[in-house]
Enzyme design. Structure first.
Site, PDB file in Angstrom:
ATOM      1  N   PRO A  12       0.794  -1.220   0.000  1.00  9.55           N
ATOM      2  CA  PRO A  12       0.000   0.000   0.000  1.00  9.55           C
ATOM      3  C   PRO A  12       0.833   1.280   0.000  1.00  9.55           C
ATOM      4  O   PRO A  12       1.843   1.383   0.688  1.00  9.55           O
ATOM      5  CB  PRO A  12      -0.808  -0.093   1.299  1.00  9.55           C
ATOM      6  CG  PRO A  12      -0.888  -1.546   1.585  1.00  9.55           C
ATOM      7  CD  PRO A  12       0.408  -2.114   1.093  1.00  9.55           C
ATOM      8  N   ASN A  13       0.371   2.215  -0.802  1.00  8.23           N
ATOM      9  CA  ASN A  13       0.906   3.574  -0.923  1.00  8.23           C
ATOM     10  C   ASN A  13       2.257   3.663  -1.608  1.00  8.23           C
ATOM     11  O   ASN A  13       2.772   4.762  -1.810  1.00  8.23           O
ATOM     12  CB  ASN A  13       0.958   4.268   0.450  1.00  8.23           C
ATOM     13  CG  ASN A  13      -0.409   4.384   1.065  1.00  8.23           C
ATOM     14  OD1 ASN A  13      -1.346   4.840   0.423  1.00  8.23           O
ATOM     15  ND2 ASN A  13      -0.542   3.942   2.305  1.00  8.23           N
ATOM     16  N   ARG A  20       4.292  11.317  -1.880  1.00 13.00           N
ATOM     17  CA  ARG A  20       4.096  11.277  -0.424  1.00 13.00           C
ATOM     18  C   ARG A  20       5.409  11.441   0.319  1.00 13.00           C
ATOM     19  O   ARG A  20       6.454  10.980  -0.132  1.00 13.00           O
ATOM     20  CB  ARG A  20       3.421   9.962  -0.004  1.00 13.00           C
ATOM     21  CG  ARG A  20       4.322   8.749  -0.130  1.00 13.00           C
ATOM     22  CD  ARG A  20       3.636   7.443   0.244  1.00 13.00           C
ATOM     23  NE  ARG A  20       3.697   7.207   1.663  1.00 13.00           N
ATOM     24  CZ  ARG A  20       4.067   6.061   2.211  1.00 13.00           C
ATOM     25  NH1 ARG A  20       4.406   5.035   1.460  1.00 13.00           N
ATOM     26  NH2 ARG A  20       4.094   5.927   3.510  1.00 13.00           N
ATOM     27  N   TYR A  25      10.978   9.733   1.410  1.00 19.63           N
ATOM     28  CA  TYR A  25      11.127   8.911   0.208  1.00 19.63           C
ATOM     29  C   TYR A  25      11.746   9.618  -0.989  1.00 19.63           C
ATOM     30  O   TYR A  25      12.073   8.976  -1.977  1.00 19.63           O
ATOM     31  CB  TYR A  25       9.761   8.342  -0.197  1.00 19.63           C
ATOM     32  CG  TYR A  25       9.164   7.454   0.859  1.00 19.63           C
ATOM     33  CD1 TYR A  25       9.675   6.184   1.104  1.00 19.63           C
ATOM     34  CD2 TYR A  25       8.102   7.885   1.647  1.00 19.63           C
ATOM     35  CE1 TYR A  25       9.142   5.367   2.080  1.00 19.63           C
ATOM     36  CE2 TYR A  25       7.557   7.076   2.628  1.00 19.63           C
ATOM     37  CZ  TYR A  25       8.080   5.827   2.838  1.00 19.63           C
ATOM     38  OH  TYR A  25       7.545   5.019   3.810  1.00 19.63           O
ATOM     39  N   ASN A  76       8.352  -5.241  -0.409  1.00 20.68           N
ATOM     40  CA  ASN A  76       8.177  -4.066   0.443  1.00 20.68           C
ATOM     41  C   ASN A  76       6.680  -4.014   0.705  1.00 20.68           C
ATOM     42  O   ASN A  76       5.905  -3.560  -0.137  1.00 20.68           O
ATOM     43  CB  ASN A  76       8.669  -2.790  -0.243  1.00 20.68           C
ATOM     44  CG  ASN A  76       8.529  -1.575   0.649  1.00 20.68           C
ATOM     45  OD1 ASN A  76       7.817  -1.604   1.646  1.00 20.68           O
ATOM     46  ND2 ASN A  76       9.205  -0.503   0.276  1.00 20.68           N
ATOM     47  N   ALA A  79       3.019  -0.527   5.072  1.00 18.30           N
ATOM     48  CA  ALA A  79       2.489  -0.599   6.434  1.00 18.30           C
ATOM     49  C   ALA A  79       2.013  -2.001   6.817  1.00 18.30           C
ATOM     50  O   ALA A  79       1.975  -2.342   8.001  1.00 18.30           O
ATOM     51  CB  ALA A  79       1.352   0.398   6.612  1.00 18.30           C
ATOM     52  N   HIS A  82       3.861  -4.367   9.380  1.00 15.74           N
ATOM     53  CA  HIS A  82       3.803  -4.236  10.832  1.00 15.74           C
ATOM     54  C   HIS A  82       2.625  -4.944  11.484  1.00 15.74           C
ATOM     55  O   HIS A  82       2.602  -5.080  12.705  1.00 15.74           O
ATOM     56  CB  HIS A  82       3.797  -2.752  11.197  1.00 15.74           C
ATOM     57  CG  HIS A  82       4.832  -1.984  10.451  1.00 15.74           C
ATOM     58  ND1 HIS A  82       6.193  -2.178  10.624  1.00 15.74           N
ATOM     59  CD2 HIS A  82       4.723  -1.053   9.465  1.00 15.74           C
ATOM     60  CE1 HIS A  82       6.863  -1.396   9.796  1.00 15.74           C
ATOM     61  NE2 HIS A  82       5.995  -0.700   9.087  1.00 15.74           N
ATOM     62  N   GLU A 100      12.776  -9.044   2.611  1.00 18.21           N
ATOM     63  CA  GLU A 100      11.978  -7.905   3.053  1.00 18.21           C
ATOM     64  C   GLU A 100      12.780  -6.629   2.827  1.00 18.21           C
ATOM     65  O   GLU A 100      13.959  -6.554   3.184  1.00 18.21           O
ATOM     66  CB  GLU A 100      11.647  -8.049   4.539  1.00 18.21           C
ATOM     67  CG  GLU A 100      10.849  -6.901   5.092  1.00 18.21           C
ATOM     68  CD  GLU A 100      10.628  -7.002   6.594  1.00 18.21           C
ATOM     69  OE1 GLU A 100      10.189  -5.986   7.169  1.00 18.21           O
ATOM     70  OE2 GLU A 100      10.897  -8.059   7.196  1.00 18.21           O
ATOM     71  N   HIS A 102      12.716  -2.160   2.615  1.00 20.40           N
ATOM     72  CA  HIS A 102      12.091  -0.863   2.902  1.00 20.40           C
ATOM     73  C   HIS A 102      13.026   0.235   2.429  1.00 20.40           C
ATOM     74  O   HIS A 102      14.236   0.167   2.670  1.00 20.40           O
ATOM     75  CB  HIS A 102      11.825  -0.697   4.401  1.00 20.40           C
ATOM     76  CG  HIS A 102      10.979  -1.784   4.957  1.00 20.40           C
ATOM     77  ND1 HIS A 102       9.610  -1.819   4.795  1.00 20.40           N
ATOM     78  CD2 HIS A 102      11.318  -2.902   5.648  1.00 20.40           C
ATOM     79  CE1 HIS A 102       9.149  -2.914   5.369  1.00 20.40           C
ATOM     80  NE2 HIS A 102      10.155  -3.590   5.891  1.00 20.40           N
ATOM     81  N   SER A 104      12.917   3.367   3.520  1.00 22.68           N
ATOM     82  CA  SER A 104      13.300   4.144   4.703  1.00 22.68           C
ATOM     83  C   SER A 104      13.853   3.194   5.769  1.00 22.68           C
ATOM     84  O   SER A 104      13.637   1.987   5.722  1.00 22.68           O
ATOM     85  CB  SER A 104      12.095   4.904   5.260  1.00 22.68           C
ATOM     86  OG  SER A 104      11.144   4.010   5.791  1.00 22.68           O
ATOM     87  N   ARG A 109      12.085   5.505  12.522  1.00 20.56           N
ATOM     88  CA  ARG A 109      10.784   6.157  12.350  1.00 20.56           C
ATOM     89  C   ARG A 109       9.905   5.903  13.576  1.00 20.56           C
ATOM     90  O   ARG A 109      10.387   5.539  14.637  1.00 20.56           O
ATOM     91  CB  ARG A 109      10.145   5.656  11.049  1.00 20.56           C
ATOM     92  CG  ARG A 109      11.000   6.056   9.824  1.00 20.56           C
ATOM     93  CD  ARG A 109      10.356   5.725   8.524  1.00 20.56           C
ATOM     94  NE  ARG A 109       9.149   6.547   8.346  1.00 20.56           N
ATOM     95  CZ  ARG A 109       8.250   6.306   7.405  1.00 20.56           C
ATOM     96  NH1 ARG A 109       8.394   5.291   6.582  1.00 20.56           N
ATOM     97  NH2 ARG A 109       7.187   7.080   7.294  1.00 20.56           N
ATOM     98  N   ARG A 113       6.543   1.219  13.590  1.00 21.48           N
ATOM     99  CA  ARG A 113       7.242   0.704  12.402  1.00 21.48           C
ATOM    100  C   ARG A 113       8.444  -0.173  12.765  1.00 21.48           C
ATOM    101  O   ARG A 113       9.027  -0.811  11.898  1.00 21.48           O
ATOM    102  CB  ARG A 113       7.697   1.845  11.505  1.00 21.48           C
ATOM    103  CG  ARG A 113       6.562   2.642  10.916  1.00 21.48           C
ATOM    104  CD  ARG A 113       7.073   3.661   9.911  1.00 21.48           C
ATOM    105  NE  ARG A 113       6.084   4.660   9.610  1.00 21.48           N
ATOM    106  CZ  ARG A 113       5.122   4.535   8.700  1.00 21.48           C
ATOM    107  NH1 ARG A 113       5.010   3.427   8.006  1.00 21.48           N
ATOM    108  NH2 ARG A 113       4.268   5.520   8.493  1.00 21.48           N
TER     109      ARG A 113
END
Length: 145
Positions: A12-13, A20, A25, A76, A79, A82, A100, A102, A104, A109, A113
């Protein structure tokens, strides 16, 4: 010998990269990064597909369909990393290597997260290197497939 086939699975996103949270990012668009991932995969002698969805069930369906098609997956999960035990269970049942990933540093963060429910069913985790996290994950798959 045929080329290894890898899947880059984005949650998502992640279609909104470049729009965003630019401070986290950056400005580069998701489309631009996708093209670079595919080029990087070619240099590693992989055939690479990228799939992004904002829907947990679509991601689970794609994981299930990866069995017997892909040699490895870079994921990736955004959210969903988590809290999605359903995604974790899907990864565990297909029995192909997942890395896995990411963009960031999830440990620098928000506290929520810092926990990944998918990490224990993935071969490893790479985070915090921006788009290079994907390139590092593709390289990591080489010894896992």
């Amino acid at each position: 010998m045929s080329r290894k086939k890898v899947l880059v699975l984005l949650g998502p996103n992640l279609n909104m990269i470049g729009v965003r949270e630019k401070g986290v990012y950056g400005d580069e668009t998701a489309e631009s990064i996708h093209l670079q991932i595919i080029e990087n995969a070619k240099k590693l002698d992989y055939d690479c597909d990228i799939f992004q969805s904002n829907h947990e069930g679509d991601l689970i369906d794609k994981i299930h369909s990866a069995r017997g098609v892909y040699h490895g997956v870079v994921i990736n999960a955004g959210a969903l990393t988590h809290y999605s035990y359903a995604l974790r269970d899907a990864i565990a049942c297909v029995r192909i290597p997942f890395v896995e990933t990411h963009m960031s540093n999830i440990y620098a963060r928000e506290d929520f997260r810092h926990k990944s429910v998918i990490s224990e069913v993935c071969a490893g985790q790479i985070s915090g290197f921006g788009k290079n996290s994907y390139f590092l994950a593709l390289a990591a798959l080489r010894d896992l497939m």
